[in-house]
Scaffold this motif. Sequence first.
Motif, mmCIF file in Angstrom:
data_model
loop_
_atom_site.group_PDB
_atom_site.id
_atom_site.type_symbol
_atom_site.label_atom_id
_atom_site.label_comp_id
_atom_site.label_asym_id
_atom_site.label_seq_id
_atom_site.Cartn_x
_atom_site.Cartn_y
_atom_site.Cartn_z
ATOM 1 N N GLU A 117 0.914 -1.079 -0.142
ATOM 2 C CA GLU A 117 0.130 0.152 0.069
ATOM 3 C C GLU A 117 1.036 1.226 -0.027
ATOM 4 O O GLU A 117 0.688 2.367 0.642
ATOM 5 N N ALA A 118 1.856 1.368 -0.761
ATOM 6 C CA ALA A 118 2.817 2.423 -0.863
ATOM 7 C C ALA A 118 2.170 3.818 -1.485
ATOM 8 O O ALA A 118 2.993 4.541 -1.289
ATOM 9 N N GLN A 119 1.033 3.564 -1.954
ATOM 10 C CA GLN A 119 0.280 4.651 -2.641
ATOM 11 C C GLN A 119 0.039 5.850 -1.311
ATOM 12 O O GLN A 119 -0.138 6.890 -1.795
ATOM 13 N N ASN A 120 -0.171 5.350 -0.282
ATOM 14 C CA ASN A 120 -0.620 6.340 0.807
ATOM 15 C C ASN A 120 0.565 6.798 1.502
ATOM 16 O O ASN A 120 0.434 7.597 2.760
ATOM 17 N N LEU A 121 2.041 6.784 0.827
ATOM 18 C CA LEU A 121 3.006 7.371 1.586
ATOM 19 C C LEU A 121 3.228 8.876 0.940
ATOM 20 O O LEU A 121 3.023 8.648 -0.240
ATOM 21 N N THR A 122 3.580 9.682 1.716
ATOM 22 C CA THR A 122 4.115 11.005 1.167
ATOM 23 C C THR A 122 5.447 10.740 0.840
ATOM 24 O O THR A 122 6.241 9.829 1.001
ATOM 25 N N PRO A 123 6.103 11.498 -0.122
ATOM 26 C CA PRO A 123 7.362 11.492 -0.902
ATOM 27 C C PRO A 123 8.245 11.572 0.509
ATOM 28 O O PRO A 123 9.475 10.927 0.263
ATOM 29 N N LYS A 124 8.343 12.356 1.576
ATOM 30 C CA LYS A 124 9.250 12.234 2.505
ATOM 31 C C LYS A 124 9.188 10.811 3.251
ATOM 32 O O LYS A 124 10.488 10.442 3.740
ATOM 33 N N GLN A 125 8.102 10.414 3.346
ATOM 34 C CA GLN A 125 7.964 8.953 4.225
ATOM 35 C C GLN A 125 8.785 7.891 3.268
ATOM 36 O O GLN A 125 9.572 7.012 3.509
ATOM 37 N N MET A 126 8.491 8.048 1.782
ATOM 38 C CA MET A 126 8.903 7.276 0.838
ATOM 39 C C MET A 126 10.585 7.085 0.706
ATOM 40 O O MET A 126 11.521 6.051 0.974
ATOM 41 N N LYS A 127 11.100 8.448 0.979
ATOM 42 C CA LYS A 127 12.583 8.806 1.174
ATOM 43 C C LYS A 127 13.118 8.017 2.322
ATOM 44 O O LYS A 127 14.155 7.271 2.287
ATOM 45 N N THR A 128 12.307 8.157 3.565
ATOM 46 C CA THR A 128 12.649 7.697 4.809
ATOM 47 C C THR A 128 12.912 6.184 4.723
ATOM 48 O O THR A 128 14.204 5.590 5.400
ATOM 49 N N LEU A 129 11.939 5.260 4.053
ATOM 50 C CA LEU A 129 11.825 4.009 3.777
ATOM 51 C C LEU A 129 13.014 3.481 3.127
ATOM 52 O O LEU A 129 13.580 2.482 3.401
ATOM 53 N N ILE A 130 13.349 3.927 1.891
ATOM 54 C CA ILE A 130 14.325 3.694 0.793
ATOM 55 C C ILE A 130 15.641 4.041 1.375
ATOM 56 O O ILE A 130 16.469 3.101 1.092
ATOM 57 N N THR A 141 20.298 -5.519 0.383
ATOM 58 C CA THR A 141 18.899 -5.608 0.643
ATOM 59 C C THR A 141 18.305 -5.244 -0.711
ATOM 60 O O THR A 141 18.705 -4.311 -1.602
ATOM 61 N N LYS A 142 17.081 -5.768 -1.062
ATOM 62 C CA LYS A 142 16.115 -5.510 -2.003
ATOM 63 C C LYS A 142 14.665 -4.673 -1.454
ATOM 64 O O LYS A 142 14.228 -5.283 -0.496
ATOM 65 N N ILE A 143 14.438 -3.676 -2.102
ATOM 66 C CA ILE A 143 13.032 -3.026 -1.653
ATOM 67 C C ILE A 143 12.111 -2.915 -2.715
ATOM 68 O O ILE A 143 12.414 -2.746 -3.716
ATOM 69 N N VAL A 144 10.821 -3.607 -2.380
ATOM 70 C CA VAL A 144 9.883 -3.728 -3.605
ATOM 71 C C VAL A 144 8.627 -2.839 -2.935
ATOM 72 O O VAL A 144 8.191 -3.125 -1.849
ATOM 73 N N CYS A 145 8.256 -1.870 -3.724
ATOM 74 C CA CYS A 145 6.920 -1.049 -3.502
ATOM 75 C C CYS A 145 5.887 -1.513 -4.340
ATOM 76 O O CYS A 145 5.971 -1.472 -5.556
ATOM 77 N N LEU A 146 4.688 -1.778 -3.494
ATOM 78 C CA LEU A 146 3.525 -2.111 -4.203
ATOM 79 C C LEU A 146 2.533 -1.139 -3.838
ATOM 80 O O LEU A 146 2.365 -0.571 -2.870
ATOM 81 N N GLY A 147 1.410 -0.842 -4.800
ATOM 82 C CA GLY A 147 0.436 0.210 -4.615
ATOM 83 C C GLY A 147 -0.569 0.217 -5.961
ATOM 84 O O GLY A 147 -0.044 -0.169 -6.964
ATOM 85 N N ASN A 148 -1.582 0.748 -5.337
ATOM 86 C CA ASN A 148 -2.413 0.985 -6.459
ATOM 87 C C ASN A 148 -3.120 2.630 -6.237
ATOM 88 O O ASN A 148 -3.672 2.728 -5.507
ATOM 89 N N SER A 189 1.608 11.498 -4.609
ATOM 90 C CA SER A 189 1.913 10.438 -3.820
ATOM 91 C C SER A 189 3.418 9.954 -4.159
ATOM 92 O O SER A 189 4.188 10.277 -4.769
ATOM 93 N N GLY A 190 3.890 9.441 -2.672
ATOM 94 C CA GLY A 190 5.464 9.052 -2.799
ATOM 95 C C GLY A 190 5.520 8.020 -3.797
ATOM 96 O O GLY A 190 6.562 7.870 -4.233
ATOM 97 N N LEU A 191 4.767 7.068 -4.064
ATOM 98 C CA LEU A 191 4.867 6.088 -5.034
ATOM 99 C C LEU A 191 5.056 6.490 -6.228
ATOM 100 O O LEU A 191 6.012 6.321 -7.209
ATOM 101 N N THR A 192 4.310 7.545 -6.915
ATOM 102 C CA THR A 192 4.276 8.159 -7.998
ATOM 103 C C THR A 192 5.955 9.061 -7.973
ATOM 104 O O THR A 192 6.491 9.022 -9.058
ATOM 105 N N TYR A 193 5.921 9.620 -6.812
ATOM 106 C CA TYR A 193 7.466 10.219 -6.667
ATOM 107 C C TYR A 193 8.607 9.380 -7.279
ATOM 108 O O TYR A 193 9.572 9.681 -8.038
ATOM 109 N N ALA A 194 8.642 8.090 -6.578
ATOM 110 C CA ALA A 194 9.553 7.151 -6.519
ATOM 111 C C ALA A 194 9.623 6.665 -8.064
ATOM 112 O O ALA A 194 10.609 6.219 -8.563
#
Length: 571
Positions: free
Chosen positions: A494-507, A514-521, A535-540
């Motif tokens: 559910e990465a579509q609910n992340l803000t760009p700042k939260q997405m940066k924090t997680l990545i 390490t491999k990171i996979v982001c899933l979202g609709n 959305s942070g997912l669009t940003y990534a």
Amino acid sequence: MPLPKPPATRAALLSAADYESQSAPKTSRRSQKAADPKSKLLDLHDDRAETAVAKAAPKPAPAPGVTARAPGTGGGLPVKAPAAYPIAPAPAARPKTSLGGARKRARSGGPSKLFVLDTNVLLHDPTSMFRFEEHDVYLPMITLEELDNHKKGMTEVARNARQVSRDLDGLATEGSLDPVAGIPLSKTGHREAGGKLFFQTQFLDAKAPSGLPQGKADNQILAVVQALREQHGARDVVLVSKDINMRVKARALGLPAEDYFNDKTLDDGDLLYTGVLALPPDFWDKHGKTMESWNQGGHTFYRIVGPLVPSLLINQFVYLETPGAAPLYARVTEITGKSAVLKTLRDFTHAKNAVWGITARNREQNFALNLLMDPEVDFLTLTGTAGTGKTLATLACGLAQVMDERRYSEIIVTRVTVPVGEDIGFLPGTEEEKMGPWMGALDDNLEVLSKGDGGAGEWGRAATQDLVRSKIKVKSLNFMRGRTFLNKFVIIDEAQNLTPKQMKTLITRAGPGTKIVCLGNLAQIDTPYLTEGSSGLTYAVDRFKGWPHGGHITLARGERSRLADFASDAL
């Protein structure tokens, strides 16, 4: 080629005058055509002066002994030829401007505007003050009061309020709060900001429009905008707010109001990078003659040169499906200059290449499985509608690489805890027990994956489930700050609910291996103030496209059930 015959006679020595005439630069045909017809009136005796006049360029001045006859005087007194006669003056060089105002103001085609910021804009993006290019920013006093009310707490809004307060303090330090001069926004190092910041340091005769309550903060900001418009008659004063109702009220009162758009990566979600490109039907005809091909490691590589190369990106998938011919499915692995290298894929639609008992059912799923199983891809984003197999394919690839290949030590699953409806309250237990109700999708997919081992019996399936559960850890986003994941397979659901700042924090939590996979609709965003464009997912997806160790695939076809597929399209 035969050598030329040797000269029969000895060459004569050149005189000094002949040598100078031979070494002087000749006038080109292009410069002769560009010269002004009035230049024909000059009768210069020296070729170097003629060249300087025709080209009208800053060439070195001619020798002091060079003379010219004045036009129309016959055999009069000699006149010194000017070094640079203004016959065809070159266009004046543009004055150098800074990165801030003049250049961008010329681009906008008018004077700079004055933007009045609402509090919710600063709470949404704490760097919004520095994103208006050459335009000026005005902060009413009621905005500062609301910032002070929101600075307490550990929420994202409180953090943004404190960040804005620190930025304002840095701008106001060692400076004057003169309402006429303003404070340059580039003072703290933001060179992209060419405007100035103005505070409401004096009382404005601002009265709320009749019929609106005087004490409400929104109405006070509207009154400030109206007073500024009366004070700056020829200048555009625009209100910027994330509150739709406030913008509606402002437009109803005749005040210009706009939404804050600088936080949006894309204006239209349909322009988002899909990771897939369909090749034209004449691909082999245009690129077949200059194509190089070779086999290596069970894959076929094609090096192409042609008009298609500039539109390709690294780790982008291309396909060509022609009736009556074998289809081509490949991935772009290298782009060098005007050439690109395509690599054929591993066919995960075949049962022999099944991953943890799962095979691809369509073209996009095959592309996604190739990226998920590639150890060179460190970051991957998968988007798609409900039922396209994002979570199932990712979990199957994670288990295969953790349990079978031992490439990663464990799987870490996390997601944003944003409820769809009303919140049910506090949840009991530890961190993993609190995250249990949010991980229903994980349990459902594990149940599907465990059904594939039919010959193990009930006890065997139970033992397998316990072993699988021991390799999967569920973590909360609230405790990710400061962590480092080593050799982990991280799934962000559910990465579509992340803000760009939260997405940066997680990545940025990813360590070596390490491999990171982001899933979202992107059609199911539940976080307030977030859209498909912000959305942070669009940003990534937009920032990682073309990176050699990143990839993205948009899954288009639903495979959950015919009911879910029809509901996704019809509802």
